[in-house]
Design a protein around this motif. Structure first.
Motif, short mmCIF file in Angstrom:
data_model
loop_
_atom_site.label_atom_id
_atom_site.label_comp_id
_atom_site.label_asym_id
_atom_site.label_seq_id
_atom_site.Cartn_x
_atom_site.Cartn_y
_atom_site.Cartn_z
N GLN A 127 0.88 -1.24 0.11
CA GLN A 127 0.06 0.01 -0.07
C GLN A 127 0.78 1.18 -0.14
OE1 GLN A 127 -3.70 -0.23 0.08
NE2 GLN A 127 -2.91 -2.30 -0.70
N VAL A 128 0.25 2.32 -0.59
CA VAL A 128 1.37 3.42 -0.75
C VAL A 128 0.69 4.53 0.25
CG1 VAL A 128 1.83 5.40 -2.28
CG2 VAL A 128 1.57 3.02 -3.21
N PHE A 129 1.62 5.21 1.00
CA PHE A 129 1.33 6.02 2.21
C PHE A 129 1.93 7.28 2.01
CE2 PHE A 129 0.28 2.07 4.11
CZ PHE A 129 -0.36 2.17 5.27
N LEU A 130 1.09 8.32 2.46
CA LEU A 130 1.93 9.75 2.56
C LEU A 130 1.39 10.26 3.58
CD1 LEU A 130 3.24 11.74 0.44
CD2 LEU A 130 0.91 12.73 -0.08
N PHE A 131 2.40 10.87 4.31
CA PHE A 131 2.31 11.68 5.71
C PHE A 131 2.25 13.24 5.30
CE2 PHE A 131 4.16 7.61 6.44
CZ PHE A 131 3.40 7.06 7.66
N THR A 132 1.52 13.71 6.47
CA THR A 132 1.40 15.26 6.10
C THR A 132 0.94 15.82 7.65
OG1 THR A 132 0.28 17.17 5.11
CG2 THR A 132 -1.08 15.50 5.87
N GLY A 133 1.64 16.94 7.75
CA GLY A 133 1.32 17.58 9.33
C GLY A 133 2.53 16.90 10.13
N PHE A 164 -3.30 5.56 1.49
CA PHE A 164 -3.60 6.32 2.65
C PHE A 164 -3.05 7.65 2.92
CE2 PHE A 164 -4.07 1.73 3.42
CZ PHE A 164 -5.24 1.79 4.00
N LEU A 165 -3.33 8.72 3.13
CA LEU A 165 -2.77 9.99 3.77
C LEU A 165 -2.81 10.03 5.05
CD1 LEU A 165 -1.73 12.77 3.11
CD2 LEU A 165 -3.78 13.50 2.93
N VAL A 166 -1.94 10.09 6.03
CA VAL A 166 -1.90 10.00 7.41
C VAL A 166 -1.58 11.60 7.80
CG1 VAL A 166 -0.72 9.01 9.50
CG2 VAL A 166 -0.89 7.56 7.32
N VAL A 167 -2.61 11.82 8.60
CA VAL A 167 -2.51 13.16 9.03
C VAL A 167 -1.90 13.20 10.46
CG1 VAL A 167 -3.59 15.52 9.81
CG2 VAL A 167 -4.59 13.80 7.81
N TYR A 180 0.07 21.78 5.17
CA TYR A 180 -0.14 20.28 4.84
C TYR A 180 -1.65 20.25 4.65
CZ TYR A 180 -2.18 20.47 9.84
OH TYR A 180 -2.46 20.57 11.03
N GLY A 181 -2.63 21.26 4.70
CA GLY A 181 -3.61 21.61 4.53
C GLY A 181 -4.10 21.19 3.01
N THR A 182 -3.33 21.71 2.40
CA THR A 182 -3.35 21.55 0.72
C THR A 182 -3.26 20.19 0.49
OG1 THR A 182 -1.08 21.92 0.35
CG2 THR A 182 -2.36 23.78 0.22
N LYS A 183 -2.56 19.32 1.05
CA LYS A 183 -2.67 17.90 0.64
C LYS A 183 -3.86 17.31 0.89
CE LYS A 183 2.27 16.96 1.36
NZ LYS A 183 3.43 16.41 2.29
N ILE A 184 -4.28 17.81 2.22
CA ILE A 184 -5.56 17.07 2.66
C ILE A 184 -6.87 17.34 1.62
CG2 ILE A 184 -7.42 17.19 4.38
CD1 ILE A 184 -5.11 17.68 6.39
N LEU A 185 -7.08 18.68 1.28
CA LEU A 185 -7.80 19.28 0.34
C LEU A 185 -7.91 18.48 -1.01
CD1 LEU A 185 -7.83 23.19 1.03
CD2 LEU A 185 -9.41 21.55 1.42
N LYS A 186 -6.41 18.52 -1.32
CA LYS A 186 -6.34 17.32 -2.79
C LYS A 186 -6.88 16.12 -2.59
CE LYS A 186 -3.01 16.55 -6.63
NZ LYS A 186 -1.73 16.64 -6.94
N ALA A 187 -6.63 15.54 -1.52
CA ALA A 187 -7.10 14.15 -1.16
C ALA A 187 -8.40 13.99 -1.32
CB ALA A 187 -6.40 13.55 0.08
N GLY A 194 -14.14 9.57 -6.43
CA GLY A 194 -14.26 7.99 -6.51
C GLY A 194 -12.86 7.30 -6.42
N VAL A 195 -11.77 8.19 -6.29
CA VAL A 195 -10.52 7.45 -6.07
C VAL A 195 -10.52 6.98 -4.67
CG1 VAL A 195 -8.06 7.89 -5.82
CG2 VAL A 195 -9.27 9.11 -7.61
N PRO A 196 -10.03 5.56 -4.59
CA PRO A 196 -9.94 5.08 -3.16
C PRO A 196 -8.62 5.49 -2.28
CG PRO A 196 -9.01 3.47 -4.71
CD PRO A 196 -9.55 4.87 -5.54
N ILE A 197 -8.84 6.92 -2.29
CA ILE A 197 -7.40 7.12 -1.16
C ILE A 197 -8.28 7.51 0.14
CG2 ILE A 197 -7.88 9.61 -2.03
CD1 ILE A 197 -5.22 10.18 -1.25
N ALA A 198 -7.71 7.17 1.11
CA ALA A 198 -8.21 7.05 2.80
C ALA A 198 -7.49 8.23 3.31
CB ALA A 198 -8.09 5.88 3.50
N ILE A 199 -8.03 9.06 4.08
CA ILE A 199 -7.76 10.14 4.99
C ILE A 199 -7.78 9.79 6.40
CG2 ILE A 199 -7.58 12.46 5.53
CD1 ILE A 199 -9.10 13.19 2.77
N VAL A 200 -6.74 9.50 7.04
CA VAL A 200 -6.76 8.77 8.21
C VAL A 200 -5.90 9.57 9.34
CG1 VAL A 200 -7.36 6.49 7.50
CG2 VAL A 200 -4.93 7.18 7.84
N GLY A 201 -5.91 9.61 10.56
CA GLY A 201 -5.41 10.31 11.46
C GLY A 201 -4.23 9.37 12.18
#
Length: 211
Positions: A127-133, A164-167, A180-187, A194-201
Motif C-alpha cells: 500500500q502507498v502511504f503519504l504523511f502530512t502535518g 492512505f494519507l496519514v495526518v 499540509y492542509g493543501t494535501k488534505i484538500l487535494k486528497a 471516486g479515487v480510493p484514497i483514505a484520509i486517516v489520523g
C-alpha cells in the motif's frame, strides 16, 4: 518541573510555571515570525534551537519538548534539507496556534478534519502511504521507515496512486490555511471523484501498526 541548570532551585522568587508560560508565549511569537515567509532557513532553525536552550531551562511542556527534539534531530547532521525545512515549517505553523497537549504523545486533532468514515482497515503491505502535518510518533522519516519495513511504499505527493494519507496528530484547527492542509484538500477532491484514497489520523495509523 526540573531546573536543568540548578540556578533557580533555591530562589523563593522563582515561579517556574509563570516563567514557562511567558517564555512559551514568546516562543509562539518567534515561531509565527519565522514561518511568516513560508520558508525555514537553517540559520533560523539554529537560532530557535539556541533560544530554547537558553531561555527555556524548564522543558516539561510536552509541545515545546517536541519542537526542541525535532529541531535537534534535523540539525544533528549540520544540514536542513528541503524536506526537513518543509516539515519544520508545518511544525512551527502548528505551534504558533497550538494548544498544549497533556502529554508528548497526546492527539490534538481538529474534529473538522475530513477523516474517512467509517475508518478503513490499514494494511501496510503493498500500500502507498503519504504523511502530512506533524507526527507525535516522531520525525516523518521515521514514520516512513516503519511503513517501508512493513512492506509499504511511500508516495511522493497526493495522487491516485496513494492509498492512505496519514495526518499528524499534532495539528492546528486552522488546517486549511497550512501547507499540509493543501494535501488534505487535494486528497478530499480525489476521494470525492471516486479515487480510493483514505484520509486517516495518526492515532488510527499507530493503532493499526502497533496494536
Amino acid at each position: 518541573m526540573s531546573d536543568l541548570h540548578n540556578e533557580f532551585a533555591n530562589s523563593r522568587f522563582f515561579n517556574a510555571a509563570r516563567m514557562d508560560r511567558r517564555s512559551a508565549d514568546v516562543l509562539a511569537g518567534l515561531a509565527a515570525g519565522i514561518a511568516a515567509d513560508g520558508v525555514v532557513k537553517i540559520e533560523e532553525a539554529r537560532f530557535l534551537q539556541q533560544w530554547i536552550e537558553t531561555q527555556l531551562a524548564h522543558l516539561d511542556d510536552p509541545v515545546i519538548n517536541l519542537l526542541y527534539q525535532r529541531i535537534q534531530l534535523m540539525l544533528q547532521d549540520g544540514v536542513l534539507d528541503a524536506e526537513e525545512s518543509a516539515e519544520l515549517l508545518d511544525t512551527l505553523r502548528g505551534f504558533a496556534g497550538l494548544k498544549v497537549a497533556p502529554s508528548a504523545h497526546a492527539f490534538v486533532e481538529s474534529n473538522t478534519l475530513p477523516f474517512n468514515e467509517p475508518a478503513p482497515e490499514i494494511i501496510c503491505e503493498c500500500q502507498v502511504f503519504l504523511f502530512t502535518g506533524t507526527m507525535a510518533f516522531g520525525p516523518r522519516r521515521e514514520c516512513e521507515q516503519i511503513v517501508l519495513e512493513r512492506g509499504g511504499v511511500i508516495g511522493a505527493s497526493v495522487s491516485k496512486k496513494v492509498n492512505f494519507l496519514v495526518v499528524g496528530s499534532i495539528g492546528n484547527e486552522q488546517w486549511r490555511h497550512t501547507s499540509y492542509g493543501t494535501k488534505i484538500l487535494k486528497a478530499v477532491e480525489l476521494r470525492e471523484t471516486g479515487v480510493p484514497i483514505a484520509i486517516v489520523g495518526e492515532e488510527q495509523w499507530q493503532r493499526a501498526l502497533f496494536s
